[in-house]
Structures are given as C-alpha cells and as structure tokens.
Scaffold this motif. Structure first.
Motif, PDB file in Angstrom:
ATOM      1  N   SER A   1       0.828  -1.206   0.000  1.00  0.00           N
ATOM      2  CA  SER A   1       0.000   0.000   0.000  1.00  0.00           C
ATOM      3  C   SER A   1       0.864   1.259   0.000  1.00  0.00           C
TER       4      SER A   1
ATOM      5  N   ASN B   1      -5.899   6.592   2.958  1.00  0.00           N
ATOM      6  CA  ASN B   1      -5.083   5.381   2.946  1.00  0.00           C
ATOM      7  C   ASN B   1      -3.733   5.573   3.613  1.00  0.00           C
TER       8      ASN B   1
ATOM      9  N   SER C   1      -2.780   3.529   6.948  1.00  0.00           N
ATOM     10  CA  SER C   1      -1.571   2.699   6.836  1.00  0.00           C
ATOM     11  C   SER C   1      -0.582   3.025   7.941  1.00  0.00           C
TER      12      SER C   1
END
Length: 382
Positions: free
Chosen positions: A219, A238, A242
C-alpha cells in the motif's frame, strides 16, 4: 506465537470526526490542549477543536517542536500541575502526541521528568490523554510509546507505558490538506520502516502478521507511486490508516522485532537535526546490507511478495536495492550529508552517543554491537 494483545484506543476515522471529542472527554474535567507551531489555526482544526470543547474548561499550550524536547515540554508539565489539569488533548503529529504523553506522565511525578526516559521512574499513572492526528507517520495516536529529546545533551530516548496509551484518537484526513510535501513523504517513510522493523527479521510462519505487513508495504509503495495525485481524499485516507496500522502493535504481536534502524537513526536526529523519517532511510539500507546473512530469508520473501521480484541467488541483494530505489523515488536520501565533511568524526560522535545510551546490542538477535553499528555507519555516512 505467544502474545497478549490489546489496543484500548477508540478510533474515530474519517471526515468531520473532530466533533466526536465532545463525548469522549467528560465536561467536568479541565482540559489542556497541546499543539505545535500553530498550523492547526490555519487549516481549520483549531476552530473545530474549540467548538467541540465549547462546554468544557480548557487551557492551551503551543510550541511543541518536531522531535519534542524535554525543555519545552516541562513548561507544559508545570501548567498541568499548577492548573490541576485532568485531561490532555494532543492536536498534531507524532511529535505533539509523543510530547503530550511525556507531559501526561511527568505531571503525575514529583521528580525530574527525564527520569522517565532514563528508566529511573516507571510510569504507572498519567493524566488521561486523547489525540487528534494531523500528520500520519508514527502511529503514536494508538500506541503506548514516545520518544523525547533532551536538547542540552543531545539525547533522544524512548519510553513506554500503558498509562499513556491514548484513550481515543481522531483520524480526519482533512487535517492533512495543508501539510507540506516533505512531511507527507516523511510519513510514508516512517510507516514503511515501522512495518519493516517488525517484518524483516527471520521466518516464524506467522502468516497473519507477515501477510498484513506485506499488505501495508504494498500500500505504501502504491501511495508513493501516486504521490503526484496526492491531493484527494482516498490518498489521504489510505496513508493515515496505513501509518496507524504500521505501529498499533498488531503486526508485531508474537513475532521478533528489530528496531536497530530506529536506535541508530535517533542519534542522527539528535546530533544533526535530520528529520526522523529521513534518518531511517539513511540507516536502513546500510543496516540490511550489513545484516544480510541473518535477514536473507525474509528479504527474499519481501522481494517476492512485496516487490514482485523473481527468485535468484541475488534476490536478497535485489530487495535491498528495491528498498533504496523506493526511497529515491520520493527524493529521500539514503546517505547522511548533514554532518559536514569529516566522516570519521561524525561516525565517532554517533558511536559515542550509542555507547552513552547503552545501545550496545541491537537487532532481533541482539547481535548489532558497536562494531556492527560502526560498519553500518561507514556505509551510511557520505
């Protein structure tokens, strides 16, 4: 695997979640808001915080610097003690949250706050703490660790205590909209190395931890590849999630951990003012090359599962090169240049600090002695 895992931090994730702190902090408790240089007054976060605390009694303390110093934080400790503060609200990135953890602990201790970092005082109680995250990187908003600097002596040391684990954390990606590019890059690098410190050791067949770590790493690569398109909600969401998941304790449960990159990197920050994330990028590739014999299997696994490399006799070496290329794609250096022109003196200074801080046996095997640290620095210092 054998472990006990709990994470008591209640997370409020998403846009508009700052208002949720109204219900998280009891109205009858006096609140100390702690923040950094004032950017929260430019991006609308401060206004949202004050609105959410409209029915609370609150004070504020600003000026917590990157790599927060004891000298600054002790001023907040004094306020917390004198004003009988009952709740601390950290509004900022990892430095502000780490600093607030120190304040929360030191305010409940009558001795010198630095005793906490030296291990002379074990933190058993602290003022309750909540966090509003504005810079994703360290995961400090939902873990029990903090790193504090003593400017006078150029010492940078960590401490850990369940007592300073935040009760709640707000992760609103809108708070990232005004962040400088450099801070976003640092956040990617910091989350990357946090994940690696719990993954790049030796095989244990912990399939969930390995698989989750590999997902986080992939990711972060994708976020780095999309960096030019970073001004959208999904990219911010994201990265924020993360970075949180990289160091909330889950992927490190029941598996060996390294952290030598961090311990050596801390000295680069304390001595030369290198950004924390960038200090890690400087040390990690050299450390991996130095330790390749004991990390080969996991490096090969990372090469296959994260970078999609083919099996070969040089797979581990290729994986390290791919990690270095990942940093370079973000314009992050992998050698120290801030030390000036005297490489030998710089290395001696760093080794001296490692020795003073008893960082004599680092890594998952406790096999990185001062000898290996010096060899790593020979590769890492330009």
């Amino acid at each position: 695997m054998k472990f006990t895992y709990t994470n008591p931090t209640q997370i409020h994730f998403g846009q508009g979640q700052i208002s949720s702190i109204t219900k998280n902090i009891p109205e009858d408790q006096k609140v100390l808001i702690i923040y950094g240089g004032g950017s929260i007054k430019k991006n609308g976060v401060y206004e949202q915080v004050i609105s959410a605390l409209a029915n609370h009694t609150w004070l504020e303390f600003s000026g917590v610097e990157p790599n927060p110093t004891m000298e600054t934080l002790d001023k907040a400790v004094k306020i917390a003690k004198n004003e009988n503060v009952e709740y601390i609200l950290a509004v900022g990135g990892g430095s502000v949250i780490d600093g607030s953890k120190y304040v929360a602990a030191a305010a409940c201790y009558e001795g010198d706050g630095w005793d906490i970092l030296l291990g002379k005082h074990s933190v058993k109680s602290a003022i309750p703490l909540g966090a509003i995250l504005t810079l994703p990187a360290t995961g400090s908003e939902s873990n029990s660790g903090a790193v504090i600097t003593r400017a006078e002596t150029q010492d940078k040391l960590p401490f850990f205590s369940p007592a300073v684990h935040p009760k709640f954390a707000v992760l609103d990606p809108d708070a990232m909209k005004t962040l400088p590019e450099k801070q976003l890059v640092n956040g990617i690098v910091d989350a990357w190395v946090h994940t690696c410190e719990q993954y790049l050791t030796y095989p244990t067949n912990a399939m969930i931890q390995d698989g989750y770590a590999e997902t986080l790493l992939k990711s972060l690569i994708k976020l780095a590849n999309q960096f030019n398109d970073r001004d959208n909600d999904q990219w911010r969401e994201n990265l924020m999630w993360s970075a949180n998941q990289a160091l909330n304790g889950l992927i490190g449960s029941g598996v060996p951990q390294d952290w030598a990159t961090h311990m050596i990197g801390h000295e680069l920050t304390a001595l030369y003012g290198v950004d924390h994330g960038r200090s890690l990028a400087i040390i990690q590739p050299s450390l991996l090359r130095n330790q390749i014999s004991v990390k080969r299997e996991k490096l090969e696994q990372m090469g296959r599962n994260v970078f999609g490399l083919e099996n070969s006799d040089e797979l581990a070496e290729q994986t390290i090169s791919a990690i270095e290329a990942f940093y370079h794609s973000l314009d992050v250096a992998t050698q120290l240049t801030e030390h000036g022109s005297d490489k030998a003196q710089a290395i001696d200074s760093i080794i001296k600090q490692l020795e003073a801080h008893k960082m004599l046996k680092l890594g998952e095997h406790q096999a990185i002695t001062l000898k290996e640290s010096r060899e790593i620095l020979e590769l890492a210092v330009a």
